[in-house]
Design a protein around this motif. Sequence first.
Motif: not given
Length: 146
Positions: A59, A84, A101, A103
């Motif tokens: 990620p 996410a 974020v 992800a």
Amino acid sequence: MANLVYKRVSTDQQSTARQNLAALARDHRVSRGAIRTAVADLLPDHTATEEDAPAPESPVTLDMPGKVADFLRTAELEPAERAALDQGATVRRGQGYTLRVSAVPAVHRQLLARCQPLDGSQGLPAVPAQRKARREYGNRVSALTP
């Protein structure tokens, strides 16, 4: 011995395996790497990784402009994309905000593709601030690609 070195085991068993491996290497006056290589050559079924298997993507954290996040929250998203967004941390920025974020890059690319209407395509009027926000997020996502 080989089973303890190459299969997933508890932390205590890993510690014991390392000690056994070190003792074996000391007894034979070779490096631990040499012992691992010999075991891998003699017992290929006990190795932990496949050579052909691709490494999983890790990620990455990107800042998503608030205008993009607001648009995506109202859109139909896949479960991974929704998770996410929901787990993102809000950071206040002047009048607006940024959503931080985390992800995998594939999810960031999917989110970028879903906010394509912000560019004014598909017969919708383009709002300059939204277009700029999508472009900024697009630049951050494209920087991830090797």
